[in-house]
Design a protein around this motif. Structure first.
Motif, PDB file in Angstrom:
ATOM      1  N   UNK A 144       5.923   1.850  -1.204  1.00 49.97           N
ATOM      2  CA  UNK A 144       6.925   1.751  -1.007  1.00 49.97           C
ATOM      3  C   UNK A 144       7.559   2.519   0.344  1.00 49.97           C
ATOM      4  N   UNK A 145       8.549   1.479   0.478  1.00 52.53           N
ATOM      5  CA  UNK A 145       9.223   1.940   2.099  1.00 52.53           C
ATOM      6  C   UNK A 145      10.464   2.116   1.185  1.00 52.53           C
TER       7      UNK A 145
ATOM      8  N   UNK B 144       1.322   4.549  -3.775  1.00 49.58           N
ATOM      9  CA  UNK B 144       1.248   5.313  -4.744  1.00 49.58           C
ATOM     10  C   UNK B 144       1.507   4.541  -5.902  1.00 49.58           C
ATOM     11  N   UNK B 145       1.174   5.107  -6.842  1.00 48.18           N
ATOM     12  CA  UNK B 145       1.696   4.862  -8.975  1.00 48.18           C
ATOM     13  C   UNK B 145       3.047   5.663  -8.891  1.00 48.18           C
ATOM     14  N   UNK B 146       4.165   4.855  -9.566  1.00 51.97           N
ATOM     15  CA  UNK B 146       4.959   5.011 -10.084  1.00 51.97           C
ATOM     16  C   UNK B 146       5.090   6.409  -9.793  1.00 51.97           C
ATOM     17  N   UNK B 147       4.262   7.463 -11.098  1.00 57.25           N
ATOM     18  CA  UNK B 147       4.483   8.341 -11.731  1.00 57.25           C
ATOM     19  C   UNK B 147       4.572   9.500 -10.809  1.00 57.25           C
TER      20      UNK B 147
ATOM     21  N   UNK C  14      15.276   1.648  -2.019  1.00 53.55           N
ATOM     22  CA  UNK C  14      13.258   0.944  -1.964  1.00 53.55           C
ATOM     23  C   UNK C  14      13.733  -0.483  -1.359  1.00 53.55           C
ATOM     24  N   UNK C  15      12.752  -0.553   0.130  1.00 54.36           N
ATOM     25  CA  UNK C  15      12.379  -2.603   0.817  1.00 54.36           C
ATOM     26  C   UNK C  15      11.904  -3.392  -1.049  1.00 54.36           C
TER      27      UNK C  15
ATOM     28  N   UNK D 128      12.798  -5.335  -7.929  1.00 54.34           N
ATOM     29  CA  UNK D 128      12.161  -4.983  -6.618  1.00 54.34           C
ATOM     30  C   UNK D 128      11.045  -6.198  -6.498  1.00 54.34           C
ATOM     31  N   UNK D 129      11.032  -6.612  -5.803  1.00 59.54           N
ATOM     32  CA  UNK D 129       9.521  -7.221  -5.402  1.00 59.54           C
ATOM     33  C   UNK D 129       8.535  -6.324  -4.112  1.00 59.54           C
ATOM     34  N   UNK D 130       6.913  -5.900  -4.892  1.00 58.00           N
ATOM     35  CA  UNK D 130       6.425  -4.933  -3.984  1.00 58.00           C
ATOM     36  C   UNK D 130       5.380  -5.229  -3.869  1.00 58.00           C
TER      37      UNK D 130
END
Length: 443
Positions: free
Chosen positions: A128-129, A201-204, A219-220, A256-258
């Motif tokens: 996550x940037x 990290x996990x999204x939670x 969010x990038x 959003x692609x990560x």
């Protein structure tokens, strides 16, 4: 009546003497098998988790709650993140038994001979940037000169993000990389004192959830995510769907692609197999549901890990939980599952012993009668070919000896089933006595 009972009861003493060595052998085998199979796992285990307000910390608490239901206490030890967790596991003096480690933190060859095993991959940990909206960054090469916090060196993020920057032709020296922990770094970002920060990290994780909904923070989008997975095998391409954060506010406003490594549960290879079973079952309960980046049942899995997978964990992924644990409480099921080895050892030992002990018992009882035949034979030898001048001395002496033998034989306690041998001995004593008496008569 007591005298009669002496000759009717089972000879417990002889049985104990005959079976004593076998009983000792059985006890030794049981103790040895118990020690080898180690059926009782420790009731306490130490888990190295992560930073305050991180996904590792939150998930560590879930594991503690699940294992507490089976009487296992999980002590959570905070850390900076994946790298520190891995170092703790490698350190033999550390009290850490198990920890969360991010894929890509190390290479397989670096773990050879380190005594570590994987319990499986748990979930994806997207990179996550988060950047301030004022920074119109669409490519990582545009980060040059910006202040980006990547976390302390104990986390897996600095090394991971440096690899990503290098792939984009950006040297670490060209970006002002900060080393604050997650919570103070978030404060700095919201205050405008840094331009962005990186989590994996996990999204939670609470900080992720907050930043995804904070105005002025963006969010990038890793538009080249699929290409990253081809360059770095430990990455997977995940998509944060439009609106999944908040449908009403349409957050995020577009897909959003990560890029995402995976979180792995890594333990020392001497962790009790029963605890491995419990942790893997807990992982299935905690991570098996569908989520932002996974389908139901996709995690946990034995894939996506550089660390060799534990045989007990691999067995779970192939066959599910052990049969007995589906129907019995954990401690009872574990005892039966592991003590079957003792049952097999006992069966292998008792089968031949069951054939040996009865003949030994018979021999022991009969030996109490047969040993007097040696005395009787000695009397017969003593009266053979006695010179005439010594007969008056030898014959009375042997007759007295026979009387003593008979008196002692009459005190022998023997089961009724062997009484014929006792009476046979007494008749043979009388036979020798009559012979002595006949020799004493003058011709």
């Amino acid at each position: 009546m007591p005298k009669i009972l002496r000759f009717t009861r089972f000879s417990l003493r002889d049985f104990l003497v005959a079976s004593g060595p076998a009983a000792i052998a059985v006890i030794v085998v049981c103790v040895l098998a118990y020690w080898l199979v180690d059926p009782s796992p420790p009731r306490q285990v130490t888990l190295s988790s992560g930073q305050e307000n991180s996904a590792y910390e939150a998930i560590g608490k879930k594991y503690a709650a699940v294992l507490a239901r089976n009487g296992i206490r999980v002590d959570l030890k905070p850390s900076l993140g994946s790298n520190e967790n891995l170092q703790r596991l490698k350190d033999e003096s550390s009290d850490i038994d198990i920890a969360f480690v991010q894929s890509g933190s190390t290479r397989h060859e670096e773990l050879e001979g380190r005594g570590l095993v994987s319990l499986g991959s748990l979930f994806t940990e997207p990179v996550w940037l988060f950047l301030r909206d004022s920074r119109n960054v669409t490519r990582l090469s545009q980060l040059k000169g910006l202040k980006i916090n990547v976390g302390a060196e104990g986390t897996g993020v600095p090394g991971l993000f440096k690899q990503v920057l290098s792939a984009n032709g950006v040297e670490p020296a060209q970006v002002k990389l900060g080393t604050l922990e997650n919570t103070p770094a978030t404060v700095e970002l919201l205050a405008g004192r840094i331009d962005g920060l990186v989590f994996s990290s996990a999204p939670d994780a609470p900080l992720i959830q907050m930043l995804l909904q904070t105005p002025g923070i963006r969010l990038f989008d890793f538009a080249q995510a699929e290409a990253y997975t081809r360059r770095f095998p430990f990455f997977s391409h995940v998509v944060l769907p439009r609106g999944i954060v908040d449908f009403g506010r349409d957050l995020p406003p577009r897909d959003v692609h990560l890029i995402a490594p995976t979180a792995t549960l890594v333990a020392r290879d001497d962790l009790h197999p029963a605890l491995v079973d419990l942790f893997v079952q807990a992982a299935s309960e905690i991570h098996g549901a569908p989520g932002w980046f996974q389908k139901k049942g996709e995690f946990p899995t034995a894939n996506y890990t550089e660390v060799p997978v534990s045989p007990a964990a691999e067995k779970f992924y192939k066959n599910g939980p052990p049969l007995l644990q589906r129907y019995l409480p954990f401690w009872l099921a574990n005892f039966f599952e592991r003590m079957w080895v003792v049952g097999v050892a006992l069966g292998a030992l008792l089968l031949p012993l069951s054939r040996i002990i009865p003949p030994l018992y018979v021999w022991k009882v009969r030996s109490r009668v047969f040993r007097w035949y040696g005395q009787l034979r000695a009397v017969e030898q003593a009266i053979e070919d006695v010179p005439a001048e010594r007969q008056a001395e030898v014959y009375p002496e042997q007759l007295k000896r026979l009387n003593e033998i008979e008196e002692r034989v009459n005190r022998i306690s023997i089961p009724l089933s062997f009484a014929d041998e006792l009476y046979g001995l007494r008749s043979h004593i009388n036979f020798v006595r009559r012979r002595v008496l006949s020799l004493m008569k003058p011709d």
